[in-house]
Design an enzyme around this catalytic site. Structure first.
Site, short mmCIF file in Angstrom:
data_model
loop_
_atom_site.label_atom_id
_atom_site.label_comp_id
_atom_site.label_asym_id
_atom_site.label_seq_id
_atom_site.Cartn_x
_atom_site.Cartn_y
_atom_site.Cartn_z
N ASP A 64 36.87 52.74 28.64
CA ASP A 64 36.66 51.48 27.95
C ASP A 64 38.00 51.02 27.41
OD1 ASP A 64 35.98 49.34 26.35
OD2 ASP A 64 34.38 50.36 25.27
N ASN A 91 45.38 44.91 34.06
CA ASN A 91 44.59 43.88 34.73
C ASN A 91 43.24 43.63 34.07
OD1 ASN A 91 43.81 42.22 37.23
ND2 ASN A 91 42.23 43.82 37.21
N SER A 142 47.69 37.64 33.73
CA SER A 142 47.32 36.59 32.78
C SER A 142 46.46 35.56 33.51
CB SER A 142 48.57 35.97 32.15
OG SER A 142 48.22 34.96 31.21
N SER A 143 46.73 34.28 33.33
CA SER A 143 45.91 33.23 33.95
C SER A 143 46.61 31.90 33.81
CB SER A 143 44.54 33.16 33.28
OG SER A 143 43.83 32.00 33.69
N TYR A 155 40.03 32.73 25.55
CA TYR A 155 40.57 33.23 26.82
C TYR A 155 41.98 32.70 27.06
CZ TYR A 155 40.93 34.20 31.83
OH TYR A 155 41.35 34.64 33.06
N LYS A 159 45.54 34.83 26.81
CA LYS A 159 46.33 34.95 28.03
C LYS A 159 47.74 34.41 27.80
CE LYS A 159 43.43 36.82 30.98
NZ LYS A 159 43.67 38.22 31.44
N VAL A 188 40.15 32.16 41.53
CA VAL A 188 40.09 33.22 42.54
C VAL A 188 38.62 33.46 42.89
CG1 VAL A 188 40.69 35.59 43.11
CG2 VAL A 188 42.15 34.27 41.56
#
Length: 256
Positions: A64, A91, A142-143, A155, A159, A188
């Protein structure tokens, strides 16, 4: 091109599905030894067996990411089991888009602290690898959401924080040399993923998102993995502190 990864060891958190699994498979295809973790032990074991069947040396364990001691134990055991760590890929993500207290906490615990704790646990291994071979690498997923905001989101904010953290690490560790870079995917698509669920359950919105991307499609996990593995490889030995967008030009900002 030989990415010079044969015999090196890559550790990937959140490596049992989607982008993480593709990253593990891409490292294995380049001849690297691979260790992965995720919360679902059965999924981890299935990936490990698939990697071994492909001829790779692989190891994995359930962990975890939000549990600091458990994450540290996984990283340490991975390094000891496979004989070191040349590349660490953070990741794992909570994948939470809201702004409730629990949304912020989940993103902080898994995405932010997960990266921080992973690096701190792997640092002695990375330093040893860098001293011996002249290169070691830490990659954070990241994003594109880090820089594209349509509303408040735990989120996107977390990131973005990861990119800032990575730049600081890159400068601190450049002389060792441990490189630190970020890969920021756009949309994605894979079965069981966020956009796979949108495609199956909200086709109208999915169609809108496809139209937003100039390429007319979404990325595959393999495309993100290819960028990640190249950036982590010694072939990218003078590249550190960058945020690599892999988004098909869906973002509108200019990177300077």
């Amino acid at each position: 091109m030989d990415l010079q990864l044969t015999g090196k060891t890559a550790v990937i958190t959140g490596g049992s599905r989607g982008i993480g699994r593709s990253i593990a498979e891409a490292f294995a295809a380049e001849g690297a030894k691979v260790a992965i973790c995720a919360r679902d032990g059965a999924q981890v074991e299935a990936v490990v067996q698939a990697l071994k069947a492909s001829g790779a040396e692989a190891w994995g364990a359930a962990a975890d990411i939000a549990d600091g001691p458990a994450l540290k134990a996984f990283i340490t055991q991975a390094g000891e089991t496979l004989g070191g760590i040349d590349v660490l890929v953070s990741n794992a993500s909570a994948l939470v888009q809201g702004v409730r207290d629990e949304d912020w906490q989940a993103m902080f615990d898994i995405d932010m602290l997960g990266a921080v704790r992973s690096f701190e646990a792997a640092k002695p291994f990375l330093e040893k690898a860098a001293a011996a071979n002249g290169d070691a690498a830490f990659i954070i997923t990241s994003s594109v959401s880090a820089a594209e905001a349509t509303g408040a989101s735990a989120y996107g904010a977390m990131k973005a924080a990861l990119i800032h953290y990575a730049k600081g690490l890159a400068r601190e560790n450049a002389a060792k040399p441990i490189r630190c870079n970020v890969v920021s995917p756009g949309t994605v698509l894979f079965d069981g993923g966020v956009w796979g669920d949108v495609r199956d359950n909200h086709p109208g919105f999915f169609a809108q998102m496809i139209k937003r991307n100039p390429t007319g499609r979404m990325a595959t996990p393999e495309e993100i993995a290819s960028a990640t593995v190249f950036l982590a490889s010694p072939r990218s030995g003078f590249t550190t502190g960058i945020n690599l967008l892999v988004d098909g030009a869906i973002s509108t900002r200019v990177n300077y």
